[in-house]
Design a protein around this motif. Structure first.
Motif, short mmCIF file in Angstrom:
data_model
loop_
_atom_site.label_atom_id
_atom_site.label_comp_id
_atom_site.label_asym_id
_atom_site.label_seq_id
_atom_site.Cartn_x
_atom_site.Cartn_y
_atom_site.Cartn_z
N SER A 167 0.83 -1.20 0.00
CA SER A 167 0.00 0.00 0.00
C SER A 167 0.87 1.26 0.00
N CYS A 168 0.27 2.35 -0.49
CA CYS A 168 0.97 3.62 -0.45
C CYS A 168 0.84 4.24 0.93
N GLY A 204 -1.85 5.17 2.24
CA GLY A 204 -3.09 5.93 2.31
C GLY A 204 -4.18 5.11 2.96
N CYS A 205 -4.35 3.88 2.47
CA CYS A 205 -5.37 3.00 3.01
C CYS A 205 -5.07 2.67 4.46
N ALA A 238 -8.55 0.65 -3.99
CA ALA A 238 -8.44 0.29 -5.40
C ALA A 238 -7.32 -0.72 -5.60
N CYS A 239 -6.24 -0.51 -4.86
CA CYS A 239 -5.11 -1.41 -5.00
C CYS A 239 -5.46 -2.80 -4.54
N GLY A 252 -12.32 2.61 -3.37
CA GLY A 252 -11.92 3.95 -2.96
C GLY A 252 -10.43 4.08 -2.94
N CYS A 253 -9.97 5.32 -3.06
CA CYS A 253 -8.53 5.52 -3.06
C CYS A 253 -8.25 6.81 -2.33
N ALA A 254 -8.09 6.85 -1.09
CA ALA A 254 -8.28 5.72 -0.19
C ALA A 254 -9.73 5.71 0.27
S1 SF4 Z 1 -5.99 2.42 -3.00
FE1 SF4 Z 1 -5.08 4.44 -3.14
S2 SF4 Z 1 -4.67 4.97 -0.99
FE2 SF4 Z 1 -5.05 2.77 -1.05
S3 SF4 Z 1 -3.03 1.91 -1.26
FE3 SF4 Z 1 -3.85 2.12 -3.33
S4 SF4 Z 1 -3.07 4.07 -3.96
FE4 SF4 Z 1 -2.83 4.04 -1.77
#
Ligand code: SF4
Lengths: 671, 287, 163
Positions: free
Chosen positions: C22-23, C25-26, C89-90, C119-121
């Motif tokens: 994950s980035c 964000g989530c 979304a990831c 959702g993102c996030a």
């Molecule tokens: S869905 Fe968006 S916020 Fe969540 S890990 Fe992927 S890029 Fe990051």
């Protein structure tokens, strides 16, 4: 009848030992040892049966020679042998200590008191009988264990010429000397047997003749010789202050009139000091730890039934003599201090034998503390502790010895998961460990008594409390290490499921596919000690009424009231109760439930330990995935707190503090 | 055993887990409120345990099962002995059996987390055991008996008034035993910590549930000990127990977790000083 | 008794949060659920650190070739009944990283997923919603577990020999 039994228990080991030395064929020797062991056991049981109250016995002569002269002669012969050894070792300290015994003793025997006749020469009461039972039964089992053990031991060492005759000579002799020691009433005889045990232990510790063995044996010798010097000084002082040989009788000495109490305090302190050295109390703990270099039967014997027990025996035996004095409080303090510090040292050991050694020292300290607390309850605690400690500790040493032969290490970290490969031995070891630390087993019950007895001396009870916390720490993790490991498929329960399952499991364990391949001479001692440790704990009310309680009544008739009552449930005192039987039954019930739960059929997943998702799929081999997808082993180890209470770090301070306690003790007594 | 005792034992066995569970639920609720959260329902601990019983059985080593059961057995026995009002020291030793088996079970799994947890648990036991013994010795010095029945029968004054410092010493032991911060070193009653779940890491499903139930028994035992300090009046006993437990929750919420290197020396020194001070007080009083 | 246990399953879901790639964000949104504002402990939900104690696996981020093994291992170490919630979304599809050379894709490429939160996030409310949906599945699976049906993945466990 009793006369002969006493004679046999002392002389038979001497004769058997000599035979062991002379006989070259090892099968015959094994036969002699087993026969001696059985004979001694029967002898001690008969003695226990036949004795009511106390019994005195003064042998006149042995084969036409006056025994008094014989012992005096043997005494000097022994001292001169030690002197010769000291010269050979080139150790000036031992030379000095030996001379310090020869010269005063010679002066005493020739000039001061001309012909010392003490009647009775032997005095047997419950305490002696208990000691005799321990020595004869536990000691013999250890000697029998030694037969096979020494064969393997010499096999490991690749000796050209077997040195077993010499080994068993001293080993068996030791039993005789100990029996004599606990029976003797004449202080001079007691002293003779005392020196024989010192000498035997020196020879046995140095048995392997490696450099370290000789160094440690020498250390054991000089420390014990300093105790011998104190003993001689005490004998002379007793004669000097009282002016009669009457008081060289242990019984007269203990039951002296109140007028003599202060005058006899110094001899009592010296005798206690002598007991401290033999019981390896701090600052003399190093000789017992050094004794670890000897083959396992020696350690087992020294630690459980002989040698160190001689030291505590003397202190406990003398306890009524110094009751209520300053000395008594100091002995309690000293013992409790040893208990605390030795337990702390045991915590930072990973060497299994050293853990056992420090735990022995700690328990002896507790026994001595009980003797110093000197209430009836405390004395009972001391006697019970002597019994239970002897059995469990003897057992544990045999276990460590067996394990060491099997895996080539005595480090407890190497015993990780040993249950999977040596289930039987591991199970017995765990039993040994649990009997040392958990209720309802006897060792813990004695500790309960000790704490309740010590309650009115705050600093003693604090040290005992801290020490007992430490003992739980090092025992629990050791027991845990045995079962640590992967789940193996040696799980075979088909045959013994059902109602009988749990009971069968108790004897056969969970993993039954691994067989215990050991000769009977290894199996029998271990199993009987393990069973003994459990059964005696259960039978503690019986043990108390038949054996331990008479100790008190014969001790100082009429003075002590019974501190404990026994019932079907266990032991109660005015201030507390220890329900042996209910606790035991409930534990057995729990055990059965637990085993049944383990054996329950049905779906069950065996999983690898949690490793953040990077574990190895085969859970029999714990590994984790490292860089570049490589598999890495991992180890977890115990916390030994070496940086806080490391042996080198605190030993120095422990020695200083204990010396200070001793100096205060003697300073106050001399004043 | 008289009829009364039989009833007491059965009641103790059956009621203790319910009380223990409710206390745990209240604990979570109060903790949540202190943190400005709404918190789980009071019955949450029961849901947790029931759920755990419904999970698949997963073990690393069968010794875990054995040890989990032995832990429960020891704690039940502790409660039984408490209900029988027997010897304080005996009860304490039986309690230690549970601790030992918990540790052995944790050591049985070759997991680094549970191994470290087990070591820490041992050190925690090392810390609180002497302290509890000192408390019991203090009770003995004051009342002349180790037996709860005799203390209740013969001593008619609240113990708290003569043993206030030892009560504080017992507070240390309570913090450790209830797995509260700052001494939740081996395992925490909160969700997780730096060594995952410490001693409890490898216990899962029904076995974790068993350990949780044993913990309820332990809680009841500890509260019983607390109650002993004001055995003369029922109301004050209740006030004392509630206040003590609330104090523990408060301490839990305001403290960060400490290391055993801090805990061991500080708890011992503090405990020893207070114990000695209290002993001398008793001696003074007796004269 | 069984119904009581099944009710408890829904009332006491312990979740473990696994961050695949994950980035963050989530992750932050997941952790936000624990805060007083959302307070998921209201529902008896605990964030545990150990799959062996968990009922719900929350996975954030894309699965790549390196961490798919770890994901599978963690999933395997969860005792049944268990459900998986893929977050963001990831987590659901691979998201913007989907075409990357090292990416496997969404979580469902490796382990079965029971609820998806897009959702993102995604907002914390959405995450909580996803968990609640997964709880329904948890109850269903629980019933099957009670009947003795376990849905373990192949070749990952050394099962004890059937007796
Ligand atoms: S869905 Fe968006 S916020 Fe969540 S890990 Fe992927 S890029 Fe990051």
């Amino acid at each position: 009848m009793l006369d002969e039994l006493i004679g046999i228990s002392i002389l038979l080991p001497f004769i058997a030992g000599t035979l062991c030395f002379l006989v070259k064929d090892h099968r015959v020797r094994a036969g002699i040892i087993v026969a001696t062991g059985i004979a001694l056991t029967i002898d001690s049981l008969l003695l226990f049966q036949g004795l009511s109250g106390s019994y005195s016995y003064t042998p006149e002569s042995l084969l036409g020679i006056d025994i008094n002269s014989l012992i005096t002669f043997a005494d000097f012969a022994l001292l001169f042998i030690i002197l010769a050894i000291a010269f050979k070792l080139g150790n000036p300290l031992i030379i000095l200590l030996t001379l310090l015994q020869i010269v005063p003793l010679g002066y005493f025997e020739l000039k001061m008191a001309h012909h010392v006749e003490v009647t009775p020469a032997f005095y047997i009461d419950s305490l002696s009988v208990i000691m005799n039972l321990i020595i004869s039964i536990v000691g013999s089992l250890i000697c029998i264990f030694g037969i096979r053990y020494m064969e393997e031991h010499e096999h490991h060492l690749h000796l050209k010429k077997s040195r077993q005759p010499r080994f068993f000579f001293f080993l068996v002799l030791f039993l005789g000397a100990m029996n004599g020691l606990v029976f003797a009433n004449n202080l001079l005889w007691l002293y003779f047997f005392w020196e024989v045990t010192t000498f035997c232990s020196f020879m046995l510790i140095g048995h392997d003749r490696t450099e370290i063995a000789i160094r440690n044996a020498t250390r054991a010798l000089w420390m014990n010789m300093s105790g011998g010097v104190a003993f001689v000084a005490a004998i002379i002082l007793i004669f000097h202050t009282t002016g009669s040989v009457e008081y060289l009788s242990l019984q007269t000495l203990i039951n002296h009139g109140p007028a003599l109490t202060s005058a006899l305090l110094l001899p009592f302190s010296l005798l206690c000091f002598s007991g401290f050295t033999k019981a390896a109390q701090v600052p003399f703990q190093s000789w017992l730890c050094g004794a670890m270099v000897a083959p396992t039967p020696v350690s087992a014997l020294l630690h459980s039934s002989t040698m160190v027990k001689a030291g505590v025996y003397l202190v406990v035996r003398l306890a009524p003599g110094y009751q209520g004095t300053f000395l008594s409080t100091m002995v309690a303090t000293f013992g409790a201090f040893t208990f605390l510090t030795a337990s702390a040292l045991a915590v930072n050991m990973s060497n299994g034998k050293k853990i056992l050694a420090y735990s022995t020292i700690a328990n002896l300290g507790l026994i001595i503390a009980c003797a110093g607390i000197n209430t009836p309850a405390a004395i009972i605690a001391a006697v019970l502790l002597i019994i239970f400690h002897a059995i469990s500790k003897g057992l544990l040493f045999l276990c460590v010895g067996t394990i060491e032969h099997a895996i080539g290490s005595r480090d407890i970290e190497d015993m990780r998961g040993l249950y999977n490969s040596m289930p039987a031995v591991s199970r017995i070891t765990i039993i040994g460990i649990l009997t040392m630390m958990l209720p309802p087993f006897g060792a813990l019950m004695s500790k309960w008594m000790a704490i309740e007895a010590a309650a009115h001396i705050p600093w003693v009870v604090v040290m005992v409390a801290l020490g007992s916390g430490l003992t739980v720490l090092f025992w629990a993790r050791w027991a845990g290490l045995f079962v640590s490991g992967p789940h193996l498929k040696v799980f075979e329960a088909d045959k013994d499921s059902g109602l009988l399952g749990p009971f069968v499991t108790m004897f056969k364990g969970f993993a039954t596919k691994v067989k215990w391949n050991a000769p009977a001479s290894i199996k029998v001692p271990m199993v009987s000690l393990a069973v003994g440790a459990i059964v005696l704990s259960l039978a503690v009310p019986w043990l108390y009424t038949t054996l331990v309680d008479p100790v008190l009544s014969s001790y100082r008739p009429g003075v002590f009231v019974e501190p404990f009552r026994t019932g079907p449930l266990g032991i109660t005192s005015g201030t507390g109760a220890f329900y042996v039987l209910p606790v035991f039954l409930f534990s057995i019930l729990g055990y059965i439930v637990a085993v049944a739960a383990v054996k329950r059929k049905g779906h069950r997943v065996i999983s690898a330990p949690y490793m953040c998702g990077e574990q190895y799929a085969d859970c029999a081999q714990p590994k984790f995935r490292s860089h570049l997808n490589s598999w890495k082993d991992y180890i977890a180890a115990n916390i030994y707190m070496q940086d806080i209470i490391g042996e080198e770090k605190i030993s120095y301070w422990i020695n200083i503090v204990s010396l200070v306690i001793l100096i205060v003790l003697f300073g106050e007594v001399l004043r | 055993m008289s009829m009364n005792e039989v009833v007491a034992v059965i009641a103790a066995i059956l009621v203790s887990p319910i009380i223990g569970g409710l206390v745990a639920g209240l604990d979570r609720k109060v903790t949540a409120r202190l943190q400005g959260r709404y918190g789980p329902p009071i019955l949450q601990p029961f849901y947790d345990v029931l759920k755990l019983f419904g999970k698949e059985k997963m073990i690393v080593n069968y010794w875990q099962i054995f040890c989990a059961y032995m832990y429960l057995v020891a704690d039940v026995l502790t409660i039984i002995l408490l209900a029988l009002q027997s010897d304080l020291l005996l009860i304490f030793f039986v309690l230690a059996v549970g601790g030992v088996f918990l540790v052995i079970g944790a050591l049985a799994a070759e997991s680094p987390y549970s191994q470290i947890g087990a070591q820490r648990e041992l050190i925690q036991m090392l810390t609180y055991e002497p302290l509890l013994i000192l408390v019991f010795v203090g009770i003995y010095l004051e009342t002349g008996s180790f037996k709860i029945s005799e203390i209740i029968a013969n001593y008619n004054q609240p113990l708290l008034l003569s043993l206030p410092l030892l009560f504080v010493v017992m507070g240390y032991a309570l913090v450790i035993k209830l797995k509260k911060s700052p001494f939740d070193i081996a395992t925490s009653h909160h969700a997780h910590q730096e060594i995952v779940k410490g001693v409890l890491t490898e216990y899962s499903g029904p076995y974790l549930a068993i350990i949780e139930i044993s913990h309820w028994y332990e809680t009841v035992f500890l509260l019983g000990l607390c109650a002993l300090f004001w055995h003369t009046s029922f109301v004050w006993m209740a006030v004392l127990v509630v206040a003590t437990y609330f104090g523990e929750v408060l301490v839990d919420n305001v403290c960060a977790r400490l290391t055993w290197r801090w805990m061991l020396p500080h708890a011992w020194t503090g405990g020893l000083i207070m114990a000695f001070a209290n002993y001398f007080w008793i001696y003074e009083k007796i004269g | 008794m069984k119904s009581l246990i099944n009710k408890s399953r829904v009332k006491s879901p312990w979740l473990i949060h696994f961050d695949c790639g994950s980035c963050n964000g989530c992750d932050i949104e997941v952790l936000a659920c624990l805060t007083p504002v959302y307070d998921i402990e209201r529902f008896g939900i605990l964030n545990v650190g150990n799959p062996k104690h968990a009922d719900i696996l929350l996975v954030t981020g894309t699965v790549n070739h390196r961490n798919k093994k770890a994901l599978k291992n963690v999933y395997d170490q969860m005792p049944e009944p268990k459900v998986v919630v893929a977050i963001g979304a990831c987590g659901t599809t691979g998201g913007v990283f989907r075409e990357a050379y090292n990416v496997v894709g969404g979580v469902d490429k490796v382990i079965p997923v029971d609820a998806y939160v897009s959702g993102c996030a995604p907002k914390p409310e959405a995450i909580i919603d996803g968990v609640i949906i997964a709880l329904g599945k948890l109850a269903e699976k629980g019933k099957r577990v009670d009947q003795g049906i376990f849905e373990r993945l192949e070749q990952t466990q050394t099962n004890i020999k059937k007796r």
